[in-house]
Design a protein around this motif. Sequence first.
Motif, PDB file in Angstrom:
ATOM      1  N   GLY A   3       0.816  -1.208   0.000  1.00 55.70           N
ATOM      2  CA  GLY A   3       0.000   0.000   0.000  1.00 55.70           C
ATOM      3  C   GLY A   3       0.850   1.259   0.000  1.00 55.70           C
ATOM      4  O   GLY A   3       0.552   2.234  -0.710  1.00 55.70           O
ATOM      5  N   ASN A  63       2.277   1.719  -3.459  1.00 56.34           N
ATOM      6  CA  ASN A  63       1.277   2.280  -4.366  1.00 56.34           C
ATOM      7  C   ASN A  63       1.160   3.788  -4.192  1.00 56.34           C
ATOM      8  O   ASN A  63       1.088   4.547  -5.166  1.00 56.34           O
ATOM      9  CB  ASN A  63      -0.090   1.637  -4.125  1.00 56.34           C
ATOM     10  N   SER A 101       2.112   6.497  -7.083  1.00 54.30           N
ATOM     11  CA  SER A 101       1.056   7.352  -7.616  1.00 54.30           C
ATOM     12  C   SER A 101       1.403   8.837  -7.510  1.00 54.30           C
ATOM     13  O   SER A 101       0.808   9.671  -8.189  1.00 54.30           O
ATOM     14  CB  SER A 101      -0.271   7.081  -6.882  1.00 54.30           C
ATOM     15  N   GLN A 110      -3.624  -5.524  -2.410  1.00 56.27           N
ATOM     16  CA  GLN A 110      -3.030  -4.260  -2.835  1.00 56.27           C
ATOM     17  C   GLN A 110      -2.432  -4.373  -4.240  1.00 56.27           C
ATOM     18  O   GLN A 110      -2.551  -3.449  -5.054  1.00 56.27           O
ATOM     19  CB  GLN A 110      -1.948  -3.825  -1.847  1.00 56.27           C
ATOM     20  N   ASN A 118      -5.590  -5.576  -6.894  1.00 59.51           N
ATOM     21  CA  ASN A 118      -6.757  -4.689  -6.941  1.00 59.51           C
ATOM     22  C   ASN A 118      -6.398  -3.215  -6.955  1.00 59.51           C
ATOM     23  O   ASN A 118      -7.252  -2.381  -7.288  1.00 59.51           O
ATOM     24  CB  ASN A 118      -7.692  -4.964  -5.764  1.00 59.51           C
ATOM     25  N   GLU A 119      -5.172  -2.870  -6.592  1.00 63.16           N
ATOM     26  CA  GLU A 119      -4.764  -1.471  -6.601  1.00 63.16           C
ATOM     27  C   GLU A 119      -3.654  -1.222  -7.629  1.00 63.16           C
ATOM     28  O   GLU A 119      -3.856  -0.489  -8.589  1.00 63.16           O
ATOM     29  CB  GLU A 119      -4.324  -1.032  -5.198  1.00 63.16           C
ATOM     30  N   SER A 120      -2.491  -1.855  -7.434  1.00 62.58           N
ATOM     31  CA  SER A 120      -1.371  -1.619  -8.361  1.00 62.58           C
ATOM     32  C   SER A 120      -1.784  -1.879  -9.808  1.00 62.58           C
ATOM     33  O   SER A 120      -1.560  -1.051 -10.697  1.00 62.58           O
ATOM     34  CB  SER A 120      -0.185  -2.531  -8.008  1.00 62.58           C
ATOM     35  N   LYS A 169      -4.643  -1.983 -11.268  1.00 63.63           N
ATOM     36  CA  LYS A 169      -5.824  -1.294 -11.814  1.00 63.63           C
ATOM     37  C   LYS A 169      -5.740   0.228 -11.718  1.00 63.63           C
ATOM     38  O   LYS A 169      -6.644   0.929 -12.175  1.00 63.63           O
ATOM     39  CB  LYS A 169      -7.085  -1.809 -11.119  1.00 63.63           C
ATOM     40  N   PHE A 170      -4.659   0.711 -11.132  1.00 69.66           N
ATOM     41  CA  PHE A 170      -4.545   2.153 -10.893  1.00 69.66           C
ATOM     42  C   PHE A 170      -4.681   2.953 -12.184  1.00 69.66           C
ATOM     43  O   PHE A 170      -5.417   3.950 -12.255  1.00 69.66           O
ATOM     44  CB  PHE A 170      -3.192   2.464 -10.236  1.00 69.66           C
ATOM     45  N   ARG A 228      -8.429   2.646 -13.669  1.00 71.15           N
ATOM     46  CA  ARG A 228      -9.533   3.265 -12.925  1.00 71.15           C
ATOM     47  C   ARG A 228      -9.601   4.764 -13.171  1.00 71.15           C
ATOM     48  O   ARG A 228     -10.633   5.403 -12.955  1.00 71.15           O
ATOM     49  CB  ARG A 228      -9.396   2.974 -11.433  1.00 71.15           C
TER      50      ARG A 228
END
Length: 325
Positions: free
Chosen positions: A65, A68, A72, A93, A96-98, A100-101, A104
């Motif tokens: 996290g 990320n 960002s 993280q 679902n985050e790295s 898809k950043f 999205r």
Amino acid sequence: MPKMNMLQAINEALTIAMETDERMLVFGEDVGHFGGVFRATSGLQDKFGRERCFNTPLTEQGIAGFANGLASNGMTPVAEIQFADYIFPAFDQIVNESAKFRYRSGNEFDVGGLTFRTPYGGGIAGGHYHSQSPEAYFTGTPGLKVVVPRNPHQAKGLLLASIRDKNPVVFFEPKRLYRASVGEVPEGDYEIELGKAEVVAQGSDITLLGWGAQMEILEQAAEMAAKENISCEVIDLRSLAPWDVDTVAESVRKTGRLLVNHEAPLTGGFAGEIAATIQQECFLYLEAPIARVCGLDTPYPLCHEKEYMPDALKTFEAIKATMNY
């Protein structure tokens, strides 16, 4: 060219990347003054300071996290997960985050400068919590690149390319080769293209495909096969996402046979994806079913590690069975 082991090559790649990019940070569990459990980051804190190479709390989800967030905001974070077995708390993280950043936001912002380094695989008597090969889990996640080097030369060039890639990369390092693999490594700054396989040895009878530590196994099996007058073409995939379908398909159209070897369990392993794609690309050229020589569908066994491993003998037997089909 100087000779070095894989750990030294990785350390040199990190050093070069930090020298050429002042936004780059290296962090993880014990990576600071201690240099990490395998000493891959030794000396970086002394050279670049505690602000750029530092320890984190023992929380993989937090490490990912934090990475990320840094990426960002335009930083170049290289986050170490101490063992690939421990990457699972960070799985949410990463996938679902790295991954898809960028999507999205419609490409308004991204975490493209992010690299996760982690040692994977067995061969060090680490038991079921320090020996897994989880690379296939990440290949099913659009937005991530997955890279695995086989020797020091590859490790340095692929890691530099991964750090500078505009997409988040999960970089798996074969831990049993950290000190066992020694080879010539070019001095200075160089990159090896991601997504491109390498034909390590030319052959005409069967294509042997693998990555990471298993390349050594494939080369041993190819030598055994040569004594039986079987000519093996050996390919190192290097990148699993994206993977070089064209190079593999071209080889299989020439040889008519394919064997894929990986240390991860058979079921759900990346060999299945390769087999499905190559039979679609090369169906009319195949002389035998595509063979898979993989780990067993069991938790990684400590006392039966040698039985678990897809070694050169298992691979050689599969080569002969494919040739005799």
